[in-house]
Structures are given as C-alpha cells and as structure tokens.
Design a protein around this motif. Structure first.
Motif, PDB file in Angstrom:
ATOM      1  N   VAL A   1       0.852  -1.191   0.000  1.00 41.16           N
ATOM      2  CA  VAL A   1       0.000   0.000   0.000  1.00 41.16           C
ATOM      3  C   VAL A   1       0.884   1.234   0.000  1.00 41.16           C
ATOM      4  O   VAL A   1       1.825   1.338   0.799  1.00 41.16           O
ATOM      5  CB  VAL A   1      -0.921   0.024   1.241  1.00 41.16           C
ATOM      6  CG1 VAL A   1      -1.760   1.304   1.262  1.00 41.16           C
ATOM      7  CG2 VAL A   1      -1.816  -1.197   1.266  1.00 41.16           C
ATOM      8  N   ARG A   2       0.587   2.152  -0.905  1.00 44.36           N
ATOM      9  CA  ARG A   2       1.288   3.437  -0.921  1.00 44.36           C
ATOM     10  C   ARG A   2       0.259   4.544  -0.710  1.00 44.36           C
ATOM     11  O   ARG A   2      -0.813   4.541  -1.326  1.00 44.36           O
ATOM     12  CB  ARG A   2       2.021   3.647  -2.241  1.00 44.36           C
ATOM     13  CG  ARG A   2       2.878   4.922  -2.248  1.00 44.36           C
ATOM     14  CD  ARG A   2       3.820   5.009  -3.432  1.00 44.36           C
ATOM     15  NE  ARG A   2       3.108   4.974  -4.698  1.00 44.36           N
ATOM     16  CZ  ARG A   2       3.082   3.926  -5.503  1.00 44.36           C
ATOM     17  NH1 ARG A   2       3.727   2.811  -5.201  1.00 44.36           N
ATOM     18  NH2 ARG A   2       2.405   3.968  -6.636  1.00 44.36           N
ATOM     19  N   VAL A   3       0.594   5.468   0.159  1.00 50.96           N
ATOM     20  CA  VAL A   3      -0.253   6.649   0.367  1.00 50.96           C
ATOM     21  C   VAL A   3       0.485   7.847  -0.215  1.00 50.96           C
ATOM     22  O   VAL A   3       1.665   8.075   0.099  1.00 50.96           O
ATOM     23  CB  VAL A   3      -0.563   6.867   1.862  1.00 50.96           C
ATOM     24  CG1 VAL A   3      -1.416   8.126   2.041  1.00 50.96           C
ATOM     25  CG2 VAL A   3      -1.283   5.657   2.441  1.00 50.96           C
ATOM     26  N   GLU A   4      -0.202   8.586  -1.092  1.00 54.59           N
ATOM     27  CA  GLU A   4       0.395   9.736  -1.770  1.00 54.59           C
ATOM     28  C   GLU A   4      -0.404  10.981  -1.420  1.00 54.59           C
ATOM     29  O   GLU A   4      -1.642  10.954  -1.425  1.00 54.59           O
ATOM     30  CB  GLU A   4       0.365   9.526  -3.291  1.00 54.59           C
ATOM     31  CG  GLU A   4       1.040   8.233  -3.729  1.00 54.59           C
ATOM     32  CD  GLU A   4       0.782   7.869  -5.184  1.00 54.59           C
ATOM     33  OE1 GLU A   4       1.445   6.944  -5.692  1.00 54.59           O
ATOM     34  OE2 GLU A   4      -0.096   8.500  -5.818  1.00 54.59           O
TER      35      GLU A   4
ATOM     36  N   PRO B   1       3.567  22.489  -3.213  1.00 58.84           N
ATOM     37  CA  PRO B   1       4.835  21.755  -3.340  1.00 58.84           C
ATOM     38  C   PRO B   1       5.343  21.115  -2.046  1.00 58.84           C
ATOM     39  O   PRO B   1       5.836  19.976  -2.066  1.00 58.84           O
ATOM     40  CB  PRO B   1       5.801  22.833  -3.846  1.00 58.84           C
ATOM     41  CG  PRO B   1       4.920  23.731  -4.670  1.00 58.84           C
ATOM     42  CD  PRO B   1       3.607  23.784  -3.930  1.00 58.84           C
ATOM     43  N   GLN B   2       5.206  21.805  -0.905  1.00 58.23           N
ATOM     44  CA  GLN B   2       5.688  21.253   0.362  1.00 58.23           C
ATOM     45  C   GLN B   2       4.921  20.014   0.793  1.00 58.23           C
ATOM     46  O   GLN B   2       5.421  19.210   1.591  1.00 58.23           O
ATOM     47  CB  GLN B   2       5.579  22.308   1.472  1.00 58.23           C
ATOM     48  CG  GLN B   2       6.730  23.291   1.501  1.00 58.23           C
ATOM     49  CD  GLN B   2       6.514  24.343   2.580  1.00 58.23           C
ATOM     50  OE1 GLN B   2       6.175  25.473   2.277  1.00 58.23           O
ATOM     51  NE2 GLN B   2       6.687  23.974   3.829  1.00 58.23           N
ATOM     52  N   ASP B   3       3.715  19.852   0.282  1.00 56.43           N
ATOM     53  CA  ASP B   3       2.868  18.736   0.711  1.00 56.43           C
ATOM     54  C   ASP B   3       3.002  17.497  -0.163  1.00 56.43           C
ATOM     55  O   ASP B   3       2.457  16.442   0.168  1.00 56.43           O
ATOM     56  CB  ASP B   3       1.390  19.167   0.746  1.00 56.43           C
ATOM     57  CG  ASP B   3       1.117  20.142   1.874  1.00 56.43           C
ATOM     58  OD1 ASP B   3       1.945  20.212   2.799  1.00 56.43           O
ATOM     59  OD2 ASP B   3       0.086  20.839   1.824  1.00 56.43           O
ATOM     60  N   GLN B   4       3.703  17.596  -1.283  1.00 61.12           N
ATOM     61  CA  GLN B   4       3.855  16.442  -2.181  1.00 61.12           C
ATOM     62  C   GLN B   4       4.704  15.394  -1.469  1.00 61.12           C
ATOM     63  O   GLN B   4       5.873  15.631  -1.166  1.00 61.12           O
ATOM     64  CB  GLN B   4       4.551  16.856  -3.478  1.00 61.12           C
ATOM     65  CG  GLN B   4       3.908  18.032  -4.186  1.00 61.12           C
ATOM     66  CD  GLN B   4       2.673  17.647  -4.981  1.00 61.12           C
ATOM     67  OE1 GLN B   4       2.312  16.485  -5.050  1.00 61.12           O
ATOM     68  NE2 GLN B   4       2.027  18.617  -5.579  1.00 61.12           N
ATOM     69  N   ALA B   5       4.104  14.228  -1.184  1.00 59.08           N
ATOM     70  CA  ALA B   5       4.841  13.207  -0.436  1.00 59.08           C
ATOM     71  C   ALA B   5       4.249  11.830  -0.707  1.00 59.08           C
ATOM     72  O   ALA B   5       3.072  11.694  -1.061  1.00 59.08           O
ATOM     73  CB  ALA B   5       4.781  13.516   1.065  1.00 59.08           C
ATOM     74  N   LYS B   6       5.101  10.789  -0.524  1.00 63.89           N
ATOM     75  CA  LYS B   6       4.657   9.401  -0.690  1.00 63.89           C
ATOM     76  C   LYS B   6       5.302   8.545   0.392  1.00 63.89           C
ATOM     77  O   LYS B   6       6.474   8.727   0.723  1.00 63.89           O
ATOM     78  CB  LYS B   6       5.075   8.848  -2.068  1.00 63.89           C
ATOM     79  CG  LYS B   6       4.477   9.570  -3.250  1.00 63.89           C
ATOM     80  CD  LYS B   6       4.967   8.970  -4.568  1.00 63.89           C
ATOM     81  CE  LYS B   6       4.407   9.742  -5.762  1.00 63.89           C
ATOM     82  NZ  LYS B   6       4.839   9.165  -7.052  1.00 63.89           N
TER      83      LYS B   6
END
Length: 739
Positions: free
Chosen positions: A637-640, A645-650
């Motif tokens: 499971v991946r949560v993206e 821009p600061q919130d882009q995360a995986k």
C-alpha cells in the motif's frame, strides 16, 4: 459441498428475467458491415450474462450485470443510428458499461423480446446496486464458487477447492485447506476478520456483543464522533445489526459491527461531504469546475475514434465543461474532429443533441461548451442555428437580468443552463450595436485558436489572421464566457471584463506559476481561466492538474478518456459536493486581495498545518492482476499526498508475499500537510515485482478535508475509476495539529 442457491435472490419470478434465463438469439452490431447473431442468456446466478456465436462448440464470453451502467433503448448509439434504415428502433438497445469499457449494441428479433431484455437488465442492475455489504460479500463468494465449479454440478471436490483458493489470491497449505473443507468453515474463513475482532474485543465487556454505551464509547474515542455518539450509536445499530433480538437488547454483534465498518458509514470518505453541501451562490470564478479536453475522442489524438459516446461518458462523470472542435463539413454541416489528423468525424448537430439529452443527468449546474471554431462564416451560422433550435431555453443567450454584470453569476443562478465559450464581436455592452463589423481583430483571433493544436499546421496563417470573420449569429450566443487573448496581469486588471476569459497551455501556466504565482491567484479571483494539455501530448496523456488548482485555475481540462493518476486526482476532487462538477475554492483563493503563493503556504494569515497519521491494518479480497493459474499478488500500500509543493509526499508499506485475500500489514505512515484545504490523498495498492514495474491493483483518491478519522475502510476503485467490490483496505486514521 453445496453453495447457496442464487434463485433465493427473488428476481427469477420476474417475467423479463425468466425470458433472459431461457435465452435469446440477438444480433450483435459493431458497424454497418458487422452484424452477427449470438445466443445470449442469463446464468442461474442471476448476475452473469453468457453468450456464444454458435449453438455447438466451446467458444463463449460472459460479463456481469454489475459491469453494466445503463441500458439505452432504440437508436441511441452511433452504430445503431448507422443501421436505422435496416433495424427499427423498437428492436434495438445498447448496454453501456462502467468506465471505459464501451458499449454493446444489440438487435432483438421482436419488439417484445427487446423490451424484455431492456426491462430485465434494468431490474438486475437495480438489484445489484441496492445490495447491502453482506449481500455483496455473499455474491462475491458465490461468483468464485461458480468459477471453480467446473462441471457445474453445484458441488466442489477437494481439487476444485484448492484451485479456488489460488483463484481467490489465497496461498494455503494442503492440510489447512483440507481442514476447511466444509461450507461453514470455508465461508467463515472467507468472512472472518481477526483485526476487526480485536477492535471489537477492546470495547466489548463480554467479548460477545457491544452494548449501546460500549458502542457510544467506541464512536467517541476511536471514530471521533463525540458530538453525536448517543443518537449515532442507536442509528448504526438499527441500520447494520442483522439480529432483531440483539437490536431489542440494545446490542451489536460482531457481524453487525463488521457490517457497519464495511459500509458507507465506516468509509474513509465522509458521507456528509459526498452530498451537495457547499455554498453554490458565489460567482463562477469561485469554483473549481470539472473540465474535459478533446471531449469527442475515445482514444488518442492522431488516429482515435471521435464519438458522442465520449460526451455522454464525460457528462455522466459530472464534467461541466466540454470541448468541441468544429470544422467545415463537405455537405454544409459542421463536423467535429481533431483537425489535420486521422481521427474520425462526427456531426456538430449530433453532439448538441447529445448535450440536450445528457447535460444535466449527473448535475443540474451549468455546462460550458468550449468552442474551438475553425469554420467559415456560413457554417458558423449553421452552428448557431443548431444550438438555438436543439437546445432551446437550455442555451443561455442573454445576461440573466438584462444588465452588464460586474461579477459572474453563480452556479445556483445558472442551474439548467448551457453556456457557450467562444469569440465574440465586441462586448456585452455593445452587443445590440448593429454598426459593429463582423470582422474579428487579430487579438481575438489568437484567442480563438488558443494554440491548442498538435502542430504548427493548425495555427492560423498570416492571411487568415488579417481577415478572419465571425458569424454574428454565433457571436450573439456568447454571454459570460468570451474568449480573449491574455496580455498580462496589468492589462487584465485595467481592461478585462469579468465575462472575458483566457485559455493557457500547460507550459504557459507552469511558467506563470513559477514566475508570478500570487498574481495568477489574484487574476483567478476575478476571471475564469481554462488550462489545456500541450499539443505534443498526441497520446492523449495528461498533466498533473494539482499545480493549476493550487493557484485557483477553475477550468483545468483533462483528457477524460485516459486513465491514470491525473484522472484519479480529478475524480477525487470532484467526488465531493454531490459529484455536481463544482467545488468551492478555499477562502484564500477567492479573496481579491490575497497574497497566497503555493510555494509559501506558511505566510498566509490562517496557516494551520496538520499531521496525518495512517495505520494500514489490512486488505480484503484484492483482485488478481495476473490471470495465470497459480499466480497470487504480493500487495503493498502506498499513500500519496498531492497539494502545494511542500505537501507532495509518498510513503509505502512493505509487501506481503502471496496474499491478495486478507493481507495484514499493521504499519504506520505519517505526513505533515501545510495547506490541507488544497490537499488530495491517494491510497494505492500495487502488486510488488522486484524485477519490473509494480502492477496496479486499485486506488481511492479523496480530498484531505473529506477524510473520516478512526477505523475506516477504503473501498478501492479500478484503473477506470469504477468500484471493485468487495476489495478494500482497513486503516486507522488520525489527524492532529502539527506543532
């Protein structure tokens, strides 16, 4: 081992369904030249339609009624329209499948037979849609039994059971499988959830049931529903507890508790946020608007098929801005296709007829028709006539109160209206001044082309630019969406009217975001802006729309025909608010004096970062991705997170070997979200492969603001964005202030 008799569903007594079970010879039509007879019948499970090309032989196909979205009567597809002279409308019907699976055009031998199939399939669709979670689970089990019961005798030997386990993504040793070789044990293995039982045990004093006060405590402590837990507990007990005796005792069994957690009440997506709940009385520029690019295409931009079906599918998904590329037709009738390519052509009038029929099926909020006009004056006038004659009162042709607007009207005020976005001679102020020329200035001509073409061949020549004419009749139909060229923010502030709007390529928009993000945000508080994909995207791929939403662009147009991350984000954003196609922008994107920049969310006055913590507990009945016998998925499971821009995360879990049936991870993932009002969260399940790219299994994308905390199920969607019940993830989510 016998499995449940599907006739207990109670629909077999319906005369139409009885005829379907008996079977019919129907003509399957793919084109004027491809019309072949097939024998169709409904299988005994009441949900599978089987057909084959001949009475003898092994070749056959099946599909589930659950894959069918709707049945259309008569000549309601291009294929059936093309054979209308051969087959009367009362013999014809079309099965429309969910997502991008397309349609099946059929012709019956008599009107009575056609009517029976139309009514029968509709009855079965209604039955499938009205199933509760327990019925879906039972049907899922039944479907697998049908697949494994090779000789169709209603029984399974041990060899068939072992094969069934493999088909269901279960890896189990032979001794254990033999121990389970009774229906009761087998069914309990399929439906028993240890991780749910553990949560149940934490709040049940006797371990057998949850009393009303214990359920209230669970709702308050774990589900963060403290404000309404007493009434909520009683409501959930009434809705989900299967035992009438338990209800009378004010208790919920483990079965009822699990049914609640698997239902929409226990979904990660707040049911209240899924309903229409936002203020719809603001100016149009205050909303994100679900928008399609090259709406007429079913496939790529070079050789793909153009079809009114593409408009139907987009509109039914809540799309509120569709694109129409118009060119002169050879017989005086304007046609729609992707210019200077091999894409097929459809008549402009057929698209407008489709709009009349389907524009307001999913939502009654306004639809904008973005017109790419490549026609001469004569056929522009034909277009205007079709728009007025076919759409009638649906088409907005004058300002709402007869006044020149100081700001755009609201979606509420424009309900049931279709708006034309195109060039206009002059403005609303002079629209009745007959002394105006029908020639359009170079500036306006540039706006019309919008550099939306795949190559320089589509751009107007210098000769065309000098003397381009616009039909007065077509011009007069443009009210609130006049296309103009963008000359910069200073010019827009001092000259542009609220009803004038510009279109920007994705590359131009990205440059503006990089250089002048705050000015673009301010511009979008007053004007509508439309963003479209690069002309180099000949495969109809999409850009990430999040970057454009971050600066308040309203009409961020995507290729709806292309599945993938970008359409998942679009579907995720617009799944809220009743799926009406309009989502109110956050306050800081609507304030004309805003100083917001996506690169600096911490500088806004109401900055309030949050921590999102997700404990990924387990998965349920994940679909196979490799149909090879014996192949079982290794899910992760991946949560993206998508947003500024600061919130882009995986973050992702480890993978579980050989278990797509009930994998248990029990792993925690954590994120800090700086602009939660703009963030989207995507849950993705993949089949791990160390040698090549992971295979997609399922996903769900939703706005951060729509997440329900606590123990929740994530009901997964296919690549096409359609449900794949009963596949889900079980998670525990908490949201807290980030200090």
């Amino acid at each position: 081992m016998m499995f449940t008799d599907p006739s207990s569903t109670g629909i077999q007594s319906d005369p139409s369904v009885q005829l379907m079970i008996g079977g019919s010879t129907l003509r399957k039509v793919k084109s004027r030249s491809w019309k072949k007879q097939r024998h169709f019948r409904l299988l005994e499970d009441g949900l599978t339609i089987w057909y084959k090309s001949r009475w003898t032989g092994k070749g056959h196909s099946t599909f589930s009624v659950m894959e069918v979205e709707a049945v259309r009567e008569g000549h309601q597809s291009e294929v059936l329209l093309s054979v209308a002279d051969e087959f009367p409308a009362d013999l014809c019907f079309t099965l429309v499948f969910h997502g991008r699976q397309g349609t099946l055009d059929l012709v019956a031998e008599s009107p009575e037979e056609a009517r029976a199939w139309i009514q029968g399939v509709r009855t079965l669709i209604h039955k499938a849609q009205s199933m509760d979670e327990q019925e879906r689970q039972d049907q899922w089990v039944r479907d697998w039994f049908q697949k494994a019961d090779k000789n169709k005798d209603g029984k399974m030997n041990f060899k068939e059971v072992k094969k069934l386990l493999k088909m269901m993504n279960v890896d189990m040793n032979e001794d254990h499988a033999l121990h389970l070789f009774t229906f009761v044990h087998f069914y309990k293995m399929l439906t028993q959830r240890d991780e749910v039982w553990k949560v149940f045990q934490d709040y049940s004093e006797d371990g057998e049931r949850l009393m009303l006060d214990e359920l209230e405590t669970f709702l308050r402590v774990e589900q963060h529903e403290g404000d309404r837990s007493p009434t909520r507990a009683r409501e959930l007990m009434e809705r989900h507890e299967p035992s009438e005796t338990a209800k009378k005792q004010g208790a919920m069994s483990l079965d009822g508790f699990q049914t609640y957690l698997c239902s929409q009440d226990g979904s990660v997506f707040s049911p209240q946020r899924q309903e229409l709940h936002q203020d719809m009385s603001r100016a149009l520029s205050s909303y994100f608007i679900s928008s399609s690019h090259n709406t007429y295409l079913l496939e790529d931009q070079l050789r793909g098929q153009s079809s009114v079906e593409a408009y139907i599918q987009a509109l039914k998904r809540g799309c509120r801005c569709v694109e129409v590329d118009c060119w002169d037709g050879s017989d005086g009738e304007p046609v729609v296709y992707h210019g200077h390519t091999l894409t097929s052509k459809i008549l402009f009038r057929d698209i407008i007829s489709t709009l009349k029929e389907y524009a307001f099926r999913a939502s009654d909020f306004p639809v904008i028709v973005s017109l790419e006009n490549h026609c001469g004056v004569e056929q522009q006038t034909v277009m205007a006539k079709h728009l007025k004659d076919i759409l009638g009162d649906m088409l907005l042709t004058t300002p709402l109160n007869g006044q020149v607007p100081q700001q755009l009207p609201s979606p509420q005020e424009l309900r049931g209206k279709i708006l034309l976005k195109a060039k206009k001679i002059g403005g609303l102020e002079e629209c009745l001044d007959e002394s105006l020329t029908d020639e359009v200035s170079d500036e306006e001509e540039t706006a019309n082309g919008e550099a939306d073409s795949p190559s320089t061949e589509d751009l107007p020549t210098e000769k065309d630019k000098k003397k381009s004419k616009l039909s007065r009749e077509l011009s007069d139909l443009v009210v609130y969406c006049k296309s103009v060229h963008f000359h910069g923010f200073e010019h827009a502030r001092s000259h542009t009217k609220c009803y004038e709007m510009s279109s920007f390529s994705e590359s131009k928009t990205k440059k503006l975001i990089k250089d002048t993000a705050t000015e673009l945000v301010q511009y979008n508080t007053r004007q509508l802006s439309r963003i479209y994909p690069s002309g180099l995207r000949t495969d109809s791929s999409n850009y990430n729309p999040q970057d454009m939403w971050n600066v308040g662009c309203q009409i961020v147009a995507l290729n709806f025909q292309t599945a993938g991350l970008e359409m998942d984000l679009n579907d995720g954003l617009f799944r809220q608010n009743g799926g009406c196609g309009y989502v109110l922008k956050p306050d800081f994107l609507r304030d004309p004096g805003t100083q917001f920049s996506p690169d600096k969310p911490e500088e806004r006055p109401d900055y309030n970062p949050l921590r999102l913590s997700i404990q990924v507990l387990s998965g349920q009945q994940l679909p196979k991705v490799n149909q090879k016998e014996g192949s079982i998925v290794d899910p992760l499971v991946r949560v993206e997170v998508y947003g500024v821009p600061q919130d882009q995360a995986k973050e992702e879990t480890s993978h579980i070997n050989n278990n797509g049936f009930n994998p248990v991870w029990n792993e925690s993932l954590s994120f800090v979200v700086h602009a939660p009002e703009l963030a989207l969260v995507r849950f993705v399940v993949e089949d791990y492969d160390k040698a090549s790219r992971n295979d997609f299994i399922g996903q769900l994308t939703l706005p951060f603001s729509c997440i329900q905390t606590g123990y929740r199920h994530i009901h997964l969607l296919s690549k096409d964005g359609t449900p794949i019940p009963p596949s889900s993830l079980f998670v525990n989510i908490s949201i807290s202030k980030f200090a």
